[in-house]
Motif scaffolding. Structure first.
Motif, PDB file in Angstrom:
ATOM      1  N   HIS A   2     -11.015 -12.969  48.799  1.00  0.00           N
ATOM      2  CA  HIS A   2     -10.621 -13.104  50.056  1.00  0.00           C
ATOM      3  C   HIS A   2     -11.801 -12.399  50.702  1.00  0.00           C
ATOM      4  O   HIS A   2     -13.039 -12.269  50.287  1.00  0.00           O
ATOM      5  CB  HIS A   2      -9.510 -12.111  50.259  1.00  0.00           C
ATOM      6  CG  HIS A   2      -8.200 -12.643  49.554  1.00  0.00           C
ATOM      7  ND1 HIS A   2      -7.224 -13.105  50.341  1.00  0.00           N
ATOM      8  CD2 HIS A   2      -7.854 -12.887  48.341  1.00  0.00           C
ATOM      9  CE1 HIS A   2      -6.081 -13.699  49.688  1.00  0.00           C
ATOM     10  NE2 HIS A   2      -6.646 -13.448  48.338  1.00  0.00           N
ATOM     11  N   SER A   3     -11.713 -12.208  51.995  1.00  0.00           N
ATOM     12  CA  SER A   3     -12.629 -11.860  53.031  1.00  0.00           C
ATOM     13  C   SER A   3     -11.958 -11.255  54.179  1.00  0.00           C
ATOM     14  O   SER A   3     -10.846 -11.738  54.470  1.00  0.00           O
ATOM     15  CB  SER A   3     -13.838 -12.852  53.408  1.00  0.00           C
ATOM     16  OG  SER A   3     -13.348 -13.537  54.497  1.00  0.00           O
ATOM     17  N   HIS A  44      -6.173 -17.885  51.775  1.00  0.00           N
ATOM     18  CA  HIS A  44      -6.002 -17.360  53.184  1.00  0.00           C
ATOM     19  C   HIS A  44      -7.340 -18.565  53.616  1.00  0.00           C
ATOM     20  O   HIS A  44      -8.494 -18.355  53.544  1.00  0.00           O
ATOM     21  CB  HIS A  44      -6.625 -16.038  53.592  1.00  0.00           C
ATOM     22  CG  HIS A  44      -5.414 -15.237  53.192  1.00  0.00           C
ATOM     23  ND1 HIS A  44      -5.334 -13.828  52.787  1.00  0.00           N
ATOM     24  CD2 HIS A  44      -3.874 -15.217  52.996  1.00  0.00           C
ATOM     25  CE1 HIS A  44      -4.149 -13.234  52.657  1.00  0.00           C
ATOM     26  NE2 HIS A  44      -3.345 -14.293  52.941  1.00  0.00           N
ATOM     27  N   GLU A 102     -10.727 -17.623  55.474  1.00  0.00           N
ATOM     28  CA  GLU A 102     -11.649 -16.752  54.856  1.00  0.00           C
ATOM     29  C   GLU A 102     -12.750 -17.884  54.185  1.00  0.00           C
ATOM     30  O   GLU A 102     -12.908 -17.800  52.899  1.00  0.00           O
ATOM     31  CB  GLU A 102     -10.760 -15.824  53.834  1.00  0.00           C
ATOM     32  CG  GLU A 102     -10.038 -15.093  54.796  1.00  0.00           C
ATOM     33  CD  GLU A 102      -9.047 -14.070  53.836  1.00  0.00           C
ATOM     34  OE1 GLU A 102      -9.297 -14.315  52.440  1.00  0.00           O
ATOM     35  OE2 GLU A 102      -8.126 -13.627  54.337  1.00  0.00           O
ATOM     36  N   ARG A 128      -4.477 -18.631  58.589  1.00  0.00           N
ATOM     37  CA  ARG A 128      -4.455 -17.706  57.316  1.00  0.00           C
ATOM     38  C   ARG A 128      -3.413 -18.622  56.475  1.00  0.00           C
ATOM     39  O   ARG A 128      -3.549 -18.608  55.223  1.00  0.00           O
ATOM     40  CB  ARG A 128      -3.870 -16.280  57.750  1.00  0.00           C
ATOM     41  CG  ARG A 128      -3.717 -15.565  56.465  1.00  0.00           C
ATOM     42  CD  ARG A 128      -3.167 -14.483  57.104  1.00  0.00           C
ATOM     43  NE  ARG A 128      -2.349 -13.437  56.162  1.00  0.00           N
ATOM     44  CZ  ARG A 128      -3.005 -12.313  55.627  1.00  0.00           C
ATOM     45  NH1 ARG A 128      -4.407 -11.923  55.776  1.00  0.00           N
ATOM     46  NH2 ARG A 128      -2.242 -11.447  54.715  1.00  0.00           N
TER      47      ARG A 128
HETATM   48 ZN   LIG Z   1      -7.288 -12.908  52.402  1.00  0.00          ZN
END
Ligand SMILES: [Zn+2]
Length: 458
Positions: free
Chosen positions: A345-346, A201, A204, A262
């Motif tokens: 991820h974040s 993504h 992130e 994203r």
């Molecule tokens: Zn993510």
């Protein structure tokens, strides 16, 4: 069914967050438009910029509302819904939410102040984050400087590259004390393998920086740091720093106001960040057509592994790991399985273990959870699986794919808090220091588990 323990840790985390951060979590504007956002940094012009909001409805539960908002093109975020549905919205989107009679509560800005003196170059943006080109230069530099420790591979192509419209190769590094037969694209090597993947993504931001530091930590400490030396003597440490390079190009196209892209850059007629396919819903394991329509943030693509990024990554992982699991979802992987996988991820401060497409326990649940627990002892994040008590599942995600398809334990870390100057997608660059201190030992815990991840076989 959901394990009842999935909810309390989230609640306890919110309680434990601390007064300052908790204050930021609290709604600061009951129904106000974006222009009324009182937390906006003075002079930053944030009132006209996108921010984080909690959306509530008088007559709909948050999960139902979240689903409805997602279906109508709002950027619904993955996080606790205790106080409302978290949404990333610009002023126009806020106005549309209010026109529907929804309560829209501002919780904080998307952007943090960036020093104007920070010189933008082609390799960094937003105070120091590395662009795709910056990562590529770094990958080349470390592999050239340390031929005894690093091999650099191309494992696939981005969507734009497959279209002949620029784009990038997807790069992977293998880091180990290279002996004969190590770091080959085969599953017959003698060392177990641990793979870290980041920035699938694109928005992130912090996740790619953690890979950058992980690479440096390994190559710079071999022979001096006991832990690193032992790990590199025993294990192949693979890194895919940028899983979505086209997306990162879009993000970094504004060096002080990163674009919140994203998905990948697959041109599907959608405007803005609606363009693209969610690569973490595009895997060929439990791919689910119902994850969203094409402009949604969770659009899974036209079919399983429809995207070149997904195919490249899956083919690579299926090449270096042995398949030790029968195809049936609830048949256990062999006790003799080796390897581990981590996709970063974040945000939300979570250590997530399989499955993510269902709340039913995976057949290797005890062993899978034990590794997540070891990671959590290091980073103090909450350990969750299934919908994590958040009422959303993630079918078609990479962590489920590698476990469900190959039997390799697959984890997701959601790095960083949801609020404050280190919160959200775009933390101040200096926050990467604290994320790194917290998560390095979690990476090491997962890497050490690669030798024998399923000791009990249950
Ligand atoms: Zn993510």
């Amino acid at each position: 069914m959901s394990e009842s323990r999935a909810v309390p840790p989230l609640l306890s985390r919110m309680v434990a967050i601390g007064a300052a951060a908790a204050a930021l979590l609290m709604p600061s504007s009951l129904t106000g438009p974006a222009s009324a956002a009182p937390d906006a940094p003075a002079g930053s012009g944030a009132a006209a910029e996108p921010g984080y909001y909690l959306v509530t409805s008088a007559d709909r539960q948050p999960a139902v509302l979240a689903h409805a908002l997602e279906r109508t093109g709002f950027d619904v975020l993955e996080g606790p819904m205790d106080h409302g549905v978290p949404v990333l919205a610009d002023p126009a989107a806020v106005a549309r939410l209010q026109q529907r009679g929804l309560s829209v509560q501002y919780t904080g800005p998307l952007y943090q102040p960036v020093s104007r003196s920070t010189r933008a170059d082609t390799n960094t943006y937003y105070g120091g984050y590395h662009t795709t080109a910056g990562h590529e230069a770094h990958n080349t530099q470390v592999s050239t400087a340390h031929p005894d420790l690093v091999k650099l591979y191309t494992i696939g192509q981005s969507w734009l590259k497959t279209q002949g419209r620029g784009g990038h190769d997807i790069q992977a590094l293998c880091i180990t004390k290279i002996q004969q037969g190590d770091c080959e694209l085969t599953n017959t090597g003698r060392k177990p393998k641990f793979t870290v993947m980041s920035q699938m993504h694109a928005r992130e931001l912090a996740t790619g920086e953690l890979s950058y530091r992980w690479i440096d930590h390994l190559v710079n400490n071999y022979g001096t740091n006991t832990d690193v030396t032992a790990l590199m003597n025993s294990t192949e440490l693979w890194v895919i720093p940028i899983a979505n390079p086209d997306g990162v190009d879009i993000v970094a196209s504004n060096s002080t106001r990163p674009v919140a892209q994203r998905k990948n850059a697959h041109d599907n007629g959608c405007t803005g960040t609606g363009r693209g396919v969610d690569l973490n819903r595009n895997s060929s394991y439990h791919w689910d057509v119902n994850q969203g329509t094409k402009c949604d943030e969770t659009y899974p693509g036209t079919g399983a592994a429809s995207e070149p990024e997904t195919r490249g990554i899956q083919n690579f992982l299926a090449t270096i790991y042995r398949d030790t699991k029968p195809a049936a979802d609830f048949s256990a992987a062999s006790k003799s399985t080796t390897g581990a996988f981590l996709t970063v991820h974040s945000y939300s401060q979570l250590d997530i273990y399989p499955y993510g497409w269902t709340n039913q326990l995976a057949p290797n649940n005890n062993d899978l959870k034990a590794i997540a627990d070891a990671m959590a002892r290091a980073n103090h994040y909450d350990v969750v699986h299934g919908d994590g008590g958040l009422n959303y599942f993630a079918p078609g995600a990479t962590d489920d794919w590698i476990y469900g398809q190959l039997g390799v334990p697959g984890y997701t870390i959601e790095v960083g808090p949801s609020s404050g100057s280190c919160g959200g997608f775009f933390p101040v660059y200096s926050c990467v220091n604290s994320f790194w201190q917290l998560n390095l030992p979690a990476y090491l815990a997962a890497a050490k588990a690669a030798a024998a991840p399923y000791p009990t076989g249950r």
